[in-house]
Design a protein around this motif. Structure first.
Motif, PDB file in Angstrom:
ATOM      1  N   CYS A  15       0.811  -1.228   0.000  1.00 40.59           N
ATOM      2  CA  CYS A  15       0.000   0.000   0.000  1.00 40.59           C
ATOM      3  C   CYS A  15       0.840   1.271   0.000  1.00 40.59           C
ATOM      4  O   CYS A  15       0.308   2.357   0.216  1.00 40.59           O
ATOM      5  N   GLN A  16       2.155   1.149  -0.222  1.00 37.84           N
ATOM      6  CA  GLN A  16       3.045   2.318  -0.212  1.00 37.84           C
ATOM      7  C   GLN A  16       3.743   2.453  -1.561  1.00 37.84           C
ATOM      8  O   GLN A  16       4.430   1.541  -2.007  1.00 37.84           O
ATOM      9  N   PHE A  17       3.558   3.598  -2.184  1.00 41.66           N
ATOM     10  CA  PHE A  17       4.126   3.873  -3.504  1.00 41.66           C
ATOM     11  C   PHE A  17       5.554   4.387  -3.329  1.00 41.66           C
ATOM     12  O   PHE A  17       5.827   5.567  -3.388  1.00 41.66           O
ATOM     13  N   GLY A  18       6.461   3.460  -3.104  1.00 33.67           N
ATOM     14  CA  GLY A  18       7.862   3.803  -2.890  1.00 33.67           C
ATOM     15  C   GLY A  18       8.688   3.590  -4.149  1.00 33.67           C
ATOM     16  O   GLY A  18       8.162   3.459  -5.255  1.00 33.67           O
ATOM     17  N   PRO A  19      10.023   3.554  -4.012  1.00 35.16           N
ATOM     18  CA  PRO A  19      10.924   3.426  -5.157  1.00 35.16           C
ATOM     19  C   PRO A  19      10.714   2.143  -5.972  1.00 35.16           C
ATOM     20  O   PRO A  19      10.821   2.168  -7.192  1.00 35.16           O
ATOM     21  N   THR A  20      10.392   1.036  -5.305  1.00 34.93           N
ATOM     22  CA  THR A  20      10.182  -0.225  -6.028  1.00 34.93           C
ATOM     23  C   THR A  20       8.939  -0.129  -6.905  1.00 34.93           C
ATOM     24  O   THR A  20       8.943  -0.544  -8.067  1.00 34.93           O
ATOM     25  N   THR A  21       7.864   0.442  -6.374  1.00 32.78           N
ATOM     26  CA  THR A  21       6.632   0.602  -7.146  1.00 32.78           C
ATOM     27  C   THR A  21       6.837   1.612  -8.264  1.00 32.78           C
ATOM     28  O   THR A  21       6.356   1.405  -9.387  1.00 32.78           O
ATOM     29  N   THR A  22       7.562   2.684  -8.000  1.00 35.38           N
ATOM     30  CA  THR A  22       7.841   3.678  -9.045  1.00 35.38           C
ATOM     31  C   THR A  22       8.622   3.047 -10.188  1.00 35.38           C
ATOM     32  O   THR A  22       8.273   3.238 -11.366  1.00 35.38           O
ATOM     33  N   ALA A  23       9.660   2.276  -9.891  1.00 35.23           N
ATOM     34  CA  ALA A  23      10.467   1.627 -10.932  1.00 35.23           C
ATOM     35  C   ALA A  23       9.625   0.623 -11.722  1.00 35.23           C
ATOM     36  O   ALA A  23       9.700   0.574 -12.969  1.00 35.23           O
ATOM     37  N   ALA A  24       8.805  -0.161 -11.026  1.00 26.96           N
ATOM     38  CA  ALA A  24       7.947  -1.135 -11.712  1.00 26.96           C
ATOM     39  C   ALA A  24       6.906  -0.429 -12.582  1.00 26.96           C
ATOM     40  O   ALA A  24       6.574  -0.902 -13.677  1.00 26.96           O
ATOM     41  N   THR A  25       6.405   0.714 -12.121  1.00 26.19           N
ATOM     42  CA  THR A  25       5.444   1.498 -12.895  1.00 26.19           C
ATOM     43  C   THR A  25       6.079   1.989 -14.186  1.00 26.19           C
ATOM     44  O   THR A  25       5.472   1.910 -15.264  1.00 26.19           O
ATOM     45  N   LYS A  26       7.292   2.483 -14.113  1.00 23.10           N
ATOM     46  CA  LYS A  26       7.990   2.943 -15.322  1.00 23.10           C
ATOM     47  C   LYS A  26       8.191   1.799 -16.305  1.00 23.10           C
ATOM     48  O   LYS A  26       8.006   1.967 -17.520  1.00 23.10           O
ATOM     49  N   LYS A  27       8.527   0.618 -15.805  1.00 24.60           N
ATOM     50  CA  LYS A  27       8.675  -0.557 -16.682  1.00 24.60           C
ATOM     51  C   LYS A  27       7.343  -0.900 -17.336  1.00 24.60           C
ATOM     52  O   LYS A  27       7.279  -1.209 -18.523  1.00 24.60           O
ATOM     53  N   TRP A  28       6.263  -0.865 -16.561  1.00 21.25           N
ATOM     54  CA  TRP A  28       4.934  -1.167 -17.073  1.00 21.25           C
ATOM     55  C   TRP A  28       4.553  -0.171 -18.164  1.00 21.25           C
ATOM     56  O   TRP A  28       4.062  -0.555 -19.227  1.00 21.25           O
ATOM     57  N   GLN A  29       4.779   1.119 -17.895  1.00 15.15           N
ATOM     58  CA  GLN A  29       4.425   2.159 -18.862  1.00 15.15           C
ATOM     59  C   GLN A  29       5.202   1.998 -20.165  1.00 15.15           C
ATOM     60  O   GLN A  29       4.653   2.191 -21.248  1.00 15.15           O
ATOM     61  N   THR A  30       6.472   1.628 -20.057  1.00 13.57           N
ATOM     62  CA  THR A  30       7.282   1.395 -21.258  1.00 13.57           C
ATOM     63  C   THR A  30       6.797   0.146 -21.987  1.00 13.57           C
ATOM     64  O   THR A  30       6.588   0.163 -23.204  1.00 13.57           O
ATOM     65  N   LYS A  31       6.606  -0.927 -21.261  1.00 19.03           N
ATOM     66  CA  LYS A  31       6.211  -2.212 -21.852  1.00 19.03           C
ATOM     67  C   LYS A  31       4.884  -2.114 -22.593  1.00 19.03           C
ATOM     68  O   LYS A  31       4.705  -2.709 -23.648  1.00 19.03           O
ATOM     69  N   TYR A  32       3.935  -1.353 -22.055  1.00 17.79           N
ATOM     70  CA  TYR A  32       2.605  -1.277 -22.642  1.00 17.79           C
ATOM     71  C   TYR A  32       2.357   0.019 -23.404  1.00 17.79           C
ATOM     72  O   TYR A  32       1.208   0.319 -23.747  1.00 17.79           O
ATOM     73  N   GLY A  33       3.411   0.773 -23.693  1.00 20.68           N
ATOM     74  CA  GLY A  33       3.328   1.934 -24.581  1.00 20.68           C
ATOM     75  C   GLY A  33       2.360   3.008 -24.143  1.00 20.68           C
ATOM     76  O   GLY A  33       1.557   3.502 -24.935  1.00 20.68           O
ATOM     77  N   VAL A  34       2.449   3.403 -22.891  1.00 23.70           N
ATOM     78  CA  VAL A  34       1.545   4.431 -22.370  1.00 23.70           C
ATOM     79  C   VAL A  34       1.877   5.785 -23.003  1.00 23.70           C
ATOM     80  O   VAL A  34       3.044   6.200 -23.025  1.00 23.70           O
ATOM     81  N   ALA A  35       0.847   6.443 -23.516  1.00 21.08           N
ATOM     82  CA  ALA A  35       1.013   7.781 -24.081  1.00 21.08           C
ATOM     83  C   ALA A  35       1.557   8.708 -22.996  1.00 21.08           C
ATOM     84  O   ALA A  35       1.112   8.665 -21.862  1.00 21.08           O
TER      85      ALA A  35
END
Length: 186
Positions: free
Chosen positions: A94-114
């Protein structure tokens, strides 16, 4: 070749292919245009929606290390990252820390987020994630996020009043922006 001729590559008539494509296009257009998108804001305190569930997330967020960083909504996003193979189950806290931020960036790149991979879960990111929802809204119905890793799924619900909820293990809670109430939250 007549329109009833069989296309060698697929073994079906061109007329049938055309009919299937027309139906598919109609369904897609109907899904894309049906209902008005929800008009929710984090100030309502919980993810909410109306009409079809697939358009509820486009006006939610942002969720990030600086916006609603400790919340049930963050737990929802962490489960999405887990379901897509980018976060370990033990990282759902439930905490948006560095691990979640890094995983979010990977997700956004992988799925081509505008808008690119900025590590912020905003409208573009949530709209991409919503493409993987299935099910029906209603108090007794489940909506499922169909993860793209190892068959992982997330069970959610949208109550008749529009409030979204989610299960973590057997613990079901509303998707609060300002509160972290799941049993995995510190």
């Amino acid at each position: 070749m007549t329109d009833n001729a069989t296309a060698p590559a697929f073994g079906i008539s061109l007329r049938r292919k055309t009919a299937v494509l027309a139906v598919a296009a109609g369904l897609f257009t109907g899904l894309a245009l049906s209902g008005t998108p929800a008009s929710a804001t984090p100030s309502q305190g919980v993810i909410t929606g109306t009409d079809i569930p697939w358009d509820d997330w486009g006006d939610e967020g942002p969720i990030s290390a600086t916006s609603y960083a400790t919340s049930n909504v963050t737990a929802m996003w962490q489960q999405i990252l887990w379901a897509d193979g980018l976060l370990a189950w033990s990282d759902i806290d439930c905490q948006f820390g560095p691990t979640t931020t890094a995983a979010t960036k990977k997700w956004q790149t992988k799925y081509g987020v505008a808008g690119g991979a900025d590590g912020v879960v905003g409208q573009n990111t949530l709209n991409r994630a919503a493409l993987h929802l299935s099910g029906a809204a209603g108090t007794n119905n489940r909506i499922v996020y169909n993860g793209r890793y190892d068959g992982r799924k997330i069970n959610m619900t949208r109550h008749d009043d529009g409030r979204w909820g989610m299960w973590i293990s057997s613990d079901v809670r509303p998707l609060w922006y300002n509160d972290a109430t799941f049993n995995v939250c510190p």
